[in-house]
Design an enzyme around this catalytic site. Structure first.
Site, mmCIF file in Angstrom:
data_model
loop_
_atom_site.group_PDB
_atom_site.id
_atom_site.type_symbol
_atom_site.label_atom_id
_atom_site.label_comp_id
_atom_site.label_asym_id
_atom_site.label_seq_id
_atom_site.Cartn_x
_atom_site.Cartn_y
_atom_site.Cartn_z
ATOM 1 C CG HIS A 205 -2.003 1.041 1.123
ATOM 2 N ND1 HIS A 205 -1.772 2.352 1.456
ATOM 3 C CD2 HIS A 205 -3.280 0.973 0.694
ATOM 4 C CE1 HIS A 205 -2.891 3.049 1.240
ATOM 5 N NE2 HIS A 205 -3.812 2.233 0.783
ATOM 6 C CD GLU B 192 -5.093 1.408 -3.498
ATOM 7 O OE1 GLU B 192 -6.282 1.594 -3.217
ATOM 8 O OE2 GLU B 192 -4.211 1.282 -2.635
#
Ligand code: PEP
Length: 236
Positions: A90, A159
């Site tokens: 992430h 992302e």
């Protein structure tokens, strides 16, 4: 299709339990067409009874079963709660917590050896996006270094860093183009993440090669998350 909620550092143990029970009841009520993942804070883990399409996973772990790593959570602790699904790579862990690609690959390989489901996140900063698609792809492929893209339990989340938690969403053409380029080499499901919300999820899920979404901010409200599960059901 996968609809995933990343709580980051939000919700208490009590509110997480309430959230999971609400979402689980919603899924049980005929909203079970797609896979649902919820990544709460580790302090809120419990032995939840869940619908088969729903899993509670870990936002983070240290790649050991146990040992002397003060403040970290290893696989022995995750096993107590049957945690099977993990977020790795992430952007907040890469850019705020300083995880290097070498360490991320170590986490990936540790989880892979134990046959865990992995949502592997990649994404470019704004300056790279502004330099064009070839720069974006070069940046993204570097984030796959030492990552086995053929791992059968891999799910990839694209992302863009500049779209995470900012309210900015990549434009649909850029998402489509980036997913198409990733699809040239990757057979795993491809999610999009970056300011997904009730108002834009349908358009995003309509993009070719988009197999779901990883949602942060807009997922923290249980009604909104259920609305997104509902809207995803209507796509295919
Ligand atoms: C995320 O945390 O993966 C994310 C996409 O956050 P947000 O939806 O808030 O941009």
């Amino acid at each position: 299709m996968v609809v995933a909620a990343n709580f980051k550092t939000n919700h208490t143990r009590a509110s997480t339990t309430e959230f999971i029970s609400f979402v689980n009841d919603f899924i049980a009520n005929g909203n079970d067409k797609h896979q649902v993942r919820i990544y709460p804070c580790a302090t809120a883990f419990d032995n939840f009874t869940l619908q088969s399409v729903c899993k509670v996973g870990a936002q983070n772990f240290y790649p050991v079963d146990n040992g002397s790593f003060t403040g970290e959570v290893g696989f022995d602790q995750l096993a107590e709660f049957d945690i099977d699904s993990l977020l790795i790579g992430h952007s907040e862990r890469r850019h705020i917590l300083g995880e290097s690609q070498e360490f991320i690959a170590r986490k990936f390989n540790f989880a892979k050896e134990r046959n865990k489901e992995i949502i592997y996140c990649v994404g470019e900063p704004l300056a790279v996006r502004e330099a064009g698609i070839e720069a974006v792809m070069q940046y993204l492929w570097e984030q796959f270094s030492d990552i086995d893209i053929t791992y059968p339990r891999l799910i990839v989340a694209y992302e863009p860093v500049w779209a995470i938690g900012t309210g900015l969403v990549a434009n649909i053409e850029d998402i489509a183009q980036t997913h198409a380029r990733l699809r040239e080499k990757i057979d795993a499901p491809l999610l999009y993440g970056g300011s997904v919300k009730v108002e834009n999820i349908s358009e995003i899920l309509g993009v070719a090669n988009c197999d779901g979404v990883l949602v942060g901010t807009a997922s923290w409200q249980k009604e909104a998350f259920c609305n997104m599960i509902k809207l995803a059901q209507m796509i295919q």
